[in-house]
Design a protein around this motif. Sequence first.
Motif, PDB file in Angstrom:
ATOM      1  N   GLY A  13      24.450  35.412  52.512  1.00 13.99           N
ATOM      2  CA  GLY A  13      24.115  34.130  53.118  1.00 13.99           C
ATOM      3  C   GLY A  13      23.568  34.268  54.525  1.00 13.99           C
ATOM      4  N   ILE A  14      24.169  35.128  55.328  1.00 12.30           N
ATOM      5  CA  ILE A  14      23.712  35.292  56.709  1.00 12.30           C
ATOM      6  C   ILE A  14      22.355  35.977  56.757  1.00 12.30           C
ATOM      7  N   SER A  15      22.112  36.925  55.871  1.00  9.19           N
ATOM      8  CA  SER A  15      20.783  37.564  55.828  1.00  9.19           C
ATOM      9  C   SER A  15      19.712  36.531  55.510  1.00  9.19           C
ATOM     10  N   LEU A  18      19.152  34.369  58.668  1.00  9.97           N
ATOM     11  CA  LEU A  18      18.402  35.007  59.752  1.00  9.97           C
ATOM     12  C   LEU A  18      16.903  34.928  59.499  1.00  9.97           C
ATOM     13  N   TYR A  19      16.488  35.184  58.269  1.00 13.01           N
ATOM     14  CA  TYR A  19      15.056  35.172  57.964  1.00 13.01           C
ATOM     15  C   TYR A  19      14.493  33.752  57.961  1.00 13.01           C
ATOM     16  N   ARG A  22      14.320  32.393  61.607  1.00 12.11           N
ATOM     17  CA  ARG A  22      13.249  33.037  62.371  1.00 12.11           C
ATOM     18  C   ARG A  22      11.865  32.551  61.917  1.00 12.11           C
ATOM     19  N   ALA A  23      11.813  31.914  60.763  1.00 11.10           N
ATOM     20  CA  ALA A  23      10.565  31.304  60.293  1.00 11.10           C
ATOM     21  C   ALA A  23      10.433  29.872  60.794  1.00 11.10           C
ATOM     22  N   ASN A  24      11.304  29.488  61.735  1.00 13.34           N
ATOM     23  CA  ASN A  24      11.268  28.173  62.381  1.00 13.34           C
ATOM     24  C   ASN A  24      11.623  27.043  61.424  1.00 13.34           C
ATOM     25  N   LEU A  25      12.525  27.321  60.490  1.00 13.71           N
ATOM     26  CA  LEU A  25      13.013  26.289  59.591  1.00 13.71           C
ATOM     27  C   LEU A  25      14.378  25.798  60.081  1.00 13.71           C
ATOM     28  N   ALA A 279      15.966  36.036  48.978  1.00 11.17           N
ATOM     29  CA  ALA A 279      16.147  34.592  48.811  1.00 11.17           C
ATOM     30  C   ALA A 279      15.578  33.835  49.996  1.00 11.17           C
ATOM     31  N   GLY A 280      15.827  34.342  51.189  1.00  9.42           N
ATOM     32  CA  GLY A 280      15.303  33.687  52.385  1.00  9.42           C
ATOM     33  C   GLY A 280      13.786  33.670  52.421  1.00  9.42           C
ATOM     34  N   LEU A 281      13.172  34.794  52.130  1.00  9.75           N
ATOM     35  CA  LEU A 281      11.705  34.879  52.153  1.00  9.75           C
ATOM     36  C   LEU A 281      11.084  33.987  51.080  1.00  9.75           C
ATOM     37  N   THR A 282      11.708  33.925  49.913  1.00 10.58           N
ATOM     38  CA  THR A 282      11.190  33.079  48.843  1.00 10.58           C
ATOM     39  C   THR A 282      11.318  31.600  49.209  1.00 10.58           C
ATOM     40  N   ALA A 283      12.428  31.240  49.842  1.00  6.66           N
ATOM     41  CA  ALA A 283      12.607  29.857  50.282  1.00  6.66           C
ATOM     42  C   ALA A 283      11.571  29.471  51.332  1.00  6.66           C
ATOM     43  N   ILE A 284      11.261  30.390  52.229  1.00  2.00           N
ATOM     44  CA  ILE A 284      10.235  30.136  53.251  1.00  2.00           C
ATOM     45  C   ILE A 284       8.896  29.825  52.590  1.00  2.00           C
ATOM     46  N   ASN A 285       8.504  30.648  51.626  1.00  2.00           N
ATOM     47  CA  ASN A 285       7.228  30.426  50.933  1.00  2.00           C
ATOM     48  C   ASN A 285       7.224  29.111  50.177  1.00  2.00           C
ATOM     49  N   PHE A 286       8.338  28.768  49.558  1.00  2.00           N
ATOM     50  CA  PHE A 286       8.441  27.518  48.800  1.00  2.00           C
ATOM     51  C   PHE A 286       8.238  26.321  49.707  1.00  2.00           C
TER      52      PHE A 286
END
Length: 292
Positions: A13-15, A18-19, A22-25, A279-286
């Motif tokens: 969850g914390i990883s 962090l991502y 840092r993507a300003n979400l 998961a974080g990177l995929t959520a950012i793209n979504f």
Amino acid sequence: MFDVTIIGGGPAGISAALYTKRANLSVAVLYAKESALDKATKIENYYGFPNGISGPELYKNGLEQAKNLGVEIRQSEVTGIQMSDDMTFVVETTSEKIPTKTVIIATGNKKLRPLIKGIETFEGKGVSYCAICDAFFYRNKDVIIIGNGKFALTEAQVLQPVAKSVKIFTNGAECNDLQTACDGKFPIETKKIAEIQGDAKVSGIKLEDGSTIQTDGIFIALGEAGAADFAKTLGLQLKGDSITINDSAETNIPGIYACGNATGGLLQVSKAVYEGTKAGLTAINFIRKGSN
């Protein structure tokens, strides 16, 4: 409304937090009191700690790191996740409802089975772990919930409109908080259960004092809701008690992701961090695609 709400404050969850932060979400992490890391006296196989590190210390460090970055950290018990008509979500806790565009499930699987004779024998034959899934089968029938926390109350509330009667058994545990939360809406019994009785299906329970109580079904709701509970409520695909994801940590529902112990497999910090990152990177793209 948050862009991302993460359920679980461990390495996965914390990883993810962090991502995404840092993507300003806008990011919220909801965590309960305990983590699997609390049971790890010393971790010596994780990169960057030549002398090892205790599980509780690593857990605390992760929460502080996310908080320092600006992630909204809330210690709160999550009781459910609902999908809204506009394909966003509402994460329900014991104290509030949190609207969010995406959800990352990073809890462990907390399927707790009480040490009661007959529990395993009657699983699927009157013993259930999910009220949302199985309430339909107990229309106008008597049911018992075994649990002593707010998760048990949530399950009781799901069953109440369907079942003939709903009783909560704490199996000997103290229940002052549960008594207060129930406010007299459900009968609560603290006696210990010795055995689940029945033939082809559950027919009742036998208490340690020798008395018996008839019931048509038993719902286990110990501890807090875990990954499998959320998955069943939402209709996420499961393999056993683990949420099924693809290589991008996506579930079968757009906007819902899972990582770490929630997905089964290797129960290691390194695996949790990797999947949390995915998961974080995929959520950012979504989210970014949705805003274009």
